[in-house]
Motif scaffolding. Structure first.
Motif, PDB file in Angstrom:
ATOM      1  N   UNK A   1      -7.189  -6.267  -4.926  1.00  0.00           N
ATOM      2  CA  UNK A   1      -7.557  -5.899  -6.300  1.00  0.00           C
ATOM      3  C   UNK A   1      -8.015  -7.117  -7.096  1.00  0.00           C
ATOM      4  N   UNK A   2      -7.308  -8.214  -6.977  1.00  0.00           N
ATOM      5  CA  UNK A   2      -7.679  -9.417  -7.714  1.00  0.00           C
ATOM      6  C   UNK A   2      -8.984 -10.004  -7.230  1.00  0.00           C
ATOM      7  N   UNK A   3      -9.188 -10.045  -5.917  1.00  0.00           N
ATOM      8  CA  UNK A   3     -10.409 -10.636  -5.365  1.00  0.00           C
ATOM      9  C   UNK A   3     -11.631  -9.784  -5.682  1.00  0.00           C
ATOM     10  N   UNK A   4     -11.452  -8.467  -5.737  1.00  0.00           N
ATOM     11  CA  UNK A   4     -12.581  -7.586  -6.074  1.00  0.00           C
ATOM     12  C   UNK A   4     -12.769  -7.418  -7.576  1.00  0.00           C
ATOM     13  N   UNK A   5     -11.977  -8.138  -8.361  1.00  0.00           N
ATOM     14  CA  UNK A   5     -12.057  -8.088  -9.831  1.00  0.00           C
ATOM     15  C   UNK A   5     -11.769  -6.678 -10.349  1.00  0.00           C
ATOM     16  N   UNK A   6     -10.729  -6.077  -9.787  1.00  0.00           N
ATOM     17  CA  UNK A   6     -10.380  -4.705 -10.147  1.00  0.00           C
ATOM     18  C   UNK A   6      -9.045  -4.646 -10.890  1.00  0.00           C
ATOM     19  N   UNK A   7      -8.756  -5.680 -11.690  1.00  0.00           N
ATOM     20  CA  UNK A   7      -7.561  -5.703 -12.526  1.00  0.00           C
ATOM     21  C   UNK A   7      -8.001  -5.688 -13.985  1.00  0.00           C
ATOM     22  N   UNK A   8      -7.551  -4.674 -14.761  1.00  0.00           N
ATOM     23  CA  UNK A   8      -7.981  -4.548 -16.156  1.00  0.00           C
ATOM     24  C   UNK A   8      -7.205  -5.524 -17.050  1.00  0.00           C
ATOM     25  N   UNK A   9      -7.584  -5.655 -18.320  1.00  0.00           N
ATOM     26  CA  UNK A   9      -6.894  -6.598 -19.222  1.00  0.00           C
ATOM     27  C   UNK A   9      -5.404  -6.346 -19.356  1.00  0.00           C
ATOM     28  N   UNK A  10      -4.968  -5.123 -19.101  1.00  0.00           N
ATOM     29  CA  UNK A  10      -3.542  -4.817 -19.195  1.00  0.00           C
ATOM     30  C   UNK A  10      -2.780  -5.175 -17.910  1.00  0.00           C
ATOM     31  N   UNK A  11      -3.518  -5.692 -16.926  1.00  0.00           N
ATOM     32  CA  UNK A  11      -2.864  -6.098 -15.682  1.00  0.00           C
ATOM     33  C   UNK A  11      -2.726  -4.990 -14.663  1.00  0.00           C
ATOM     34  N   UNK A  12      -3.383  -3.869 -14.875  1.00  0.00           N
ATOM     35  CA  UNK A  12      -3.300  -2.750 -13.934  1.00  0.00           C
ATOM     36  C   UNK A  12      -4.420  -2.870 -12.896  1.00  0.00           C
ATOM     37  N   UNK A  13      -4.044  -2.800 -11.641  1.00  0.00           N
ATOM     38  CA  UNK A  13      -5.022  -2.856 -10.569  1.00  0.00           C
ATOM     39  C   UNK A  13      -5.557  -1.476 -10.239  1.00  0.00           C
ATOM     40  N   UNK A  14      -6.823  -1.435  -9.848  1.00  0.00           N
ATOM     41  CA  UNK A  14      -7.461  -0.153  -9.532  1.00  0.00           C
ATOM     42  C   UNK A  14      -7.216   0.229  -8.072  1.00  0.00           C
ATOM     43  N   UNK A  15      -7.120   1.522  -7.833  1.00  0.00           N
ATOM     44  CA  UNK A  15      -7.042   2.078  -6.476  1.00  0.00           C
ATOM     45  C   UNK A  15      -8.042   3.233  -6.397  1.00  0.00           C
ATOM     46  N   UNK A  16      -8.492   3.548  -5.202  1.00  0.00           N
ATOM     47  CA  UNK A  16      -9.405   4.683  -5.060  1.00  0.00           C
ATOM     48  C   UNK A  16      -8.848   5.782  -4.164  1.00  0.00           C
ATOM     49  N   UNK A  17      -7.584   5.641  -3.763  1.00  0.00           N
ATOM     50  CA  UNK A  17      -6.918   6.685  -2.984  1.00  0.00           C
ATOM     51  C   UNK A  17      -5.435   6.719  -3.336  1.00  0.00           C
ATOM     52  N   UNK A  18      -4.855   7.898  -3.212  1.00  0.00           N
ATOM     53  CA  UNK A  18      -3.406   8.046  -3.264  1.00  0.00           C
ATOM     54  C   UNK A  18      -3.005   8.905  -2.066  1.00  0.00           C
ATOM     55  N   UNK A  19      -2.227   8.308  -1.182  1.00  0.00           N
ATOM     56  CA  UNK A  19      -1.754   9.012   0.002  1.00  0.00           C
ATOM     57  C   UNK A  19      -0.440   9.716  -0.351  1.00  0.00           C
ATOM     58  N   UNK A  20      -0.347  11.010  -0.016  1.00  0.00           N
ATOM     59  CA  UNK A  20       0.818  11.815  -0.396  1.00  0.00           C
ATOM     60  C   UNK A  20       1.438  12.446   0.848  1.00  0.00           C
ATOM     61  N   UNK A  21       2.734  12.213   1.017  1.00  0.00           N
ATOM     62  CA  UNK A  21       3.493  12.887   2.082  1.00  0.00           C
ATOM     63  C   UNK A  21       4.315  13.986   1.439  1.00  0.00           C
ATOM     64  N   UNK A  22       4.241  15.189   1.999  1.00  0.00           N
ATOM     65  CA  UNK A  22       4.942  16.331   1.412  1.00  0.00           C
ATOM     66  C   UNK A  22       6.217  16.619   2.203  1.00  0.00           C
ATOM     67  N   UNK A  23       7.074  17.400   1.602  1.00  0.00           N
ATOM     68  CA  UNK A  23       8.315  17.784   2.255  1.00  0.00           C
ATOM     69  C   UNK A  23       8.034  18.762   3.400  1.00  0.00           C
ATOM     70  N   UNK A  24       8.892  18.784   4.421  1.00  0.00           N
ATOM     71  CA  UNK A  24       8.698  19.721   5.536  1.00  0.00           C
ATOM     72  C   UNK A  24       8.671  21.166   5.054  1.00  0.00           C
ATOM     73  N   UNK A  25       7.770  21.948   5.641  1.00  0.00           N
ATOM     74  CA  UNK A  25       7.678  23.367   5.317  1.00  0.00           C
ATOM     75  C   UNK A  25       6.770  23.709   4.153  1.00  0.00           C
ATOM     76  N   UNK A  26       6.233  22.694   3.467  1.00  0.00           N
ATOM     77  CA  UNK A  26       5.356  22.951   2.323  1.00  0.00           C
ATOM     78  C   UNK A  26       3.946  23.251   2.829  1.00  0.00           C
ATOM     79  N   UNK A  27       3.296  24.247   2.248  1.00  0.00           N
ATOM     80  CA  UNK A  27       1.912  24.585   2.580  1.00  0.00           C
ATOM     81  C   UNK A  27       0.996  23.539   1.942  1.00  0.00           C
ATOM     82  N   UNK A  28       0.457  22.631   2.752  1.00  0.00           N
ATOM     83  CA  UNK A  28      -0.311  21.519   2.196  1.00  0.00           C
ATOM     84  C   UNK A  28      -1.658  21.979   1.635  1.00  0.00           C
TER      85      UNK A  28
END
Length: 475
Positions: free
Chosen positions: A264-291
């Motif tokens: 994030x820092x090398x790609x200059x993807x940190x905003x003035x508030x110090x939050x880094x950018x992401x372009x994905x969120x990986x989610x694992x669900x509980x067993x038995x849930x209809x994904x």
């Protein structure tokens, strides 16, 4: 009773029927073996694809991603708190990897993935795919061990200097040691990277061990686009600390994992508030849930947060074309192989037609003695069923035994033919994967029996319709 006795007698004495039995046997055995091997490969592939990807993936339409990942994850938690097991923000970008081998350099197009390794390990099988150069699993971490850094040229020289100077050190000695420590960092950067196994190794095959082109401690350079109105090339250096080995060449030859914050820092993807950018969120669900239903719910919730920006998909949807292609190949192959059993059916039809012609006088005698039309018909139908049962039974046992010892058979064939039958350079499998599905085996056996009986209907009907007087006048 006479019907069963005649069926058994014909089976024992009519050796021409052995050709039909062999055809059914080979067809059933071949279908069982091919289906088991393909099911094994498909199961391994699905398992590894699912291990690389989380159950549900939230992506942005922009490569630069979004800095409000905490807000997005909070929205997802509010929506389906009881269904979520873990989440991991990720930054993924295309790039180029470069490292030196002696006096030469190697360059690879790669997919650079910034992750928090501990979080990413909770959303899938990421930790199970991490290995060192000795084949041992390593913990999900980008830390460069001091023992590894000590193996660098500067590290080994530092050991010598410390041993020579002892406890009493002059200013020159301390300056020399500090310089060598800086050189250690220069030769092995403080940020570690986990590279795809196929990138850092050369697979020689033929049972020989893989040769490591980029062993642990190798300094690699990564080049990637920076954030900005006019995209510029950015670069950073890392130290190889391990290998990502999923067994899928698509990933093992392209994936490079690095620390999320550093990317994030090398790609200059940190905003003035110090939050880094992401372009994905990986989610694992509980067993038995209809994904699928969960993905739809998350997509609707994020649409209200930022319209037409987020894409939500399951791991199967992400790999839909590949999984569909495997399923289509398996279906087409089954149709082609089933034709082998159909050929055996035509053999049964021809043999039974010959028997009807040959036994015309005997059929007339049976009818004159009181045999019914259905009785004559059942003789040939039972004979066909018996041929199919013997052929499919032997084929089922032979096919299952072949599947059970397929790896031993592969080794024997490789020895006899003087080359590898199963090329392990395509897949990183040390054994041919197989999966016997009972429903498939039952369907194959029932299909063979059905074809054998259907092939017997026309000769049986022809024999049953014979008039006893005309049949006795045959000779």
């Amino acid at each position: 009773m006479y019907k069963y006795l005649l069926c058994w007698r014909y089976l024992r004495t009519r050796y021409i029927a052995l050709a039909s039995i062999i055809s059914v046997t080979l067809g059933v055995a071949t279908m069982i073996v091919v289906n088991s091997v393909m099911a094994g490969f498909a199961d391994k592939m699905r398992d590894r694809l699912h291990g690389v990807l989380a159950d549900v993936i939230v992506e942005s339409n922009s490569l630069e991603g979004f800095t409000n990942s905490d807000e997005v994850m909070a929205r997802i938690i509010d929506l389906a708190k009881d269904d979520i097991a873990a989440m991991a923000p990720t930054m993924e970008t295309p790039g180029i990897l470069k490292f030196r081998i002696g006096s030469e350099s190697q360059t690879h197009p790669v997919q650079i993935i910034g992750v928090n390794p501990e979080q990413r390990a909770k959303t899938g099988d990421f930790a199970e795919f991490l290995f060192d150069d000795k084949g041992n699993q390593i913990p999900p971490s980008f830390e460069v061990p001091e023992a590894l850094r000590a193996q660098s040229p500067a590290g080994m020289r530092l050991k010598e200097v410390e041993a020579e100077t002892g406890a009493e050190k002059s200013d020159f000695d301390r300056a020399t040691e500090e310089y060598l420590r800086q050189q250690m960092i220069e030769q092995m950067p403080k940020h570690g990277a986990i590279i795809g196994y196929a990138i850092g190794t050369y697979h020689r095959g033929k049972g020989l061990p893989d040769f490591y082109l980029a062993p642990p401690g190798t300094k690699i350079g990564l080049f990637f686009p920076k954030h900005g109105k006019t995209p510029e090339a950015g670069n950073d250096v890392f130290t190889v600390v391990g290998y990502f080995k999923s067994g899928m060449s698509e990933y093992d030859s392209t994936h490079v994992y690095v620390p999320l914050e550093q990317l994030q820092q090398t790609r200059l993807l940190v905003d003035p508030e110090g939050r880094g950018a992401v372009n994905q969120i990986q989610i694992k669900v509980q067993p038995g849930v209809d994904i699928d239903k969960l993905a739809d719910k998350i997509g609707l919730a994020l649409e209200s947060l930022r319209p037409m920006y987020f894409r939500v998909s399951t791991w199967e949807q992400k790999q839909g074309p590949l999984l569909a292609a495997v399923a289509i190949e398996q279906s087409i192959l089954n149709i082609l192989l089933f034709m082998i059993i159909a050929v055996a059916g035509f053999g049964i039809l021809a043999i039974f037609s010959m028997i009807v012609v040959e036994k015309t006088r005997d059929i007339g005698i049976l009818k004159a003695l009181g045999a019914s039309t259905s009785g004559i018909r059942n003789i040939f139908l039972g004979y066909g069923l018996l041929l199919g049962a013997v052929g499919s039974g032997v084929g089922m046992v032979g096919g299952l035994l072949f599947v059970r010892y397929i790896n031993e058979i592969e080794k024997l064939l490789s020895y006899v033919l003087k080359h590898k039958v199963f090329d392990d350079s395509v897949y990183y499998f040390d054994r041919i994967p197989t999966l016997v599905e009972p429903r498939t085996v039952v369907a194959i056996v029932l299909g063979a029996l059905f074809i054998a009986v259907v092939a017997s209907i026309w000769p049986a009907q022809r024999a049953a319709k014979m008039h006893p007087v005309k049949a006795l006048r045959f000779e």
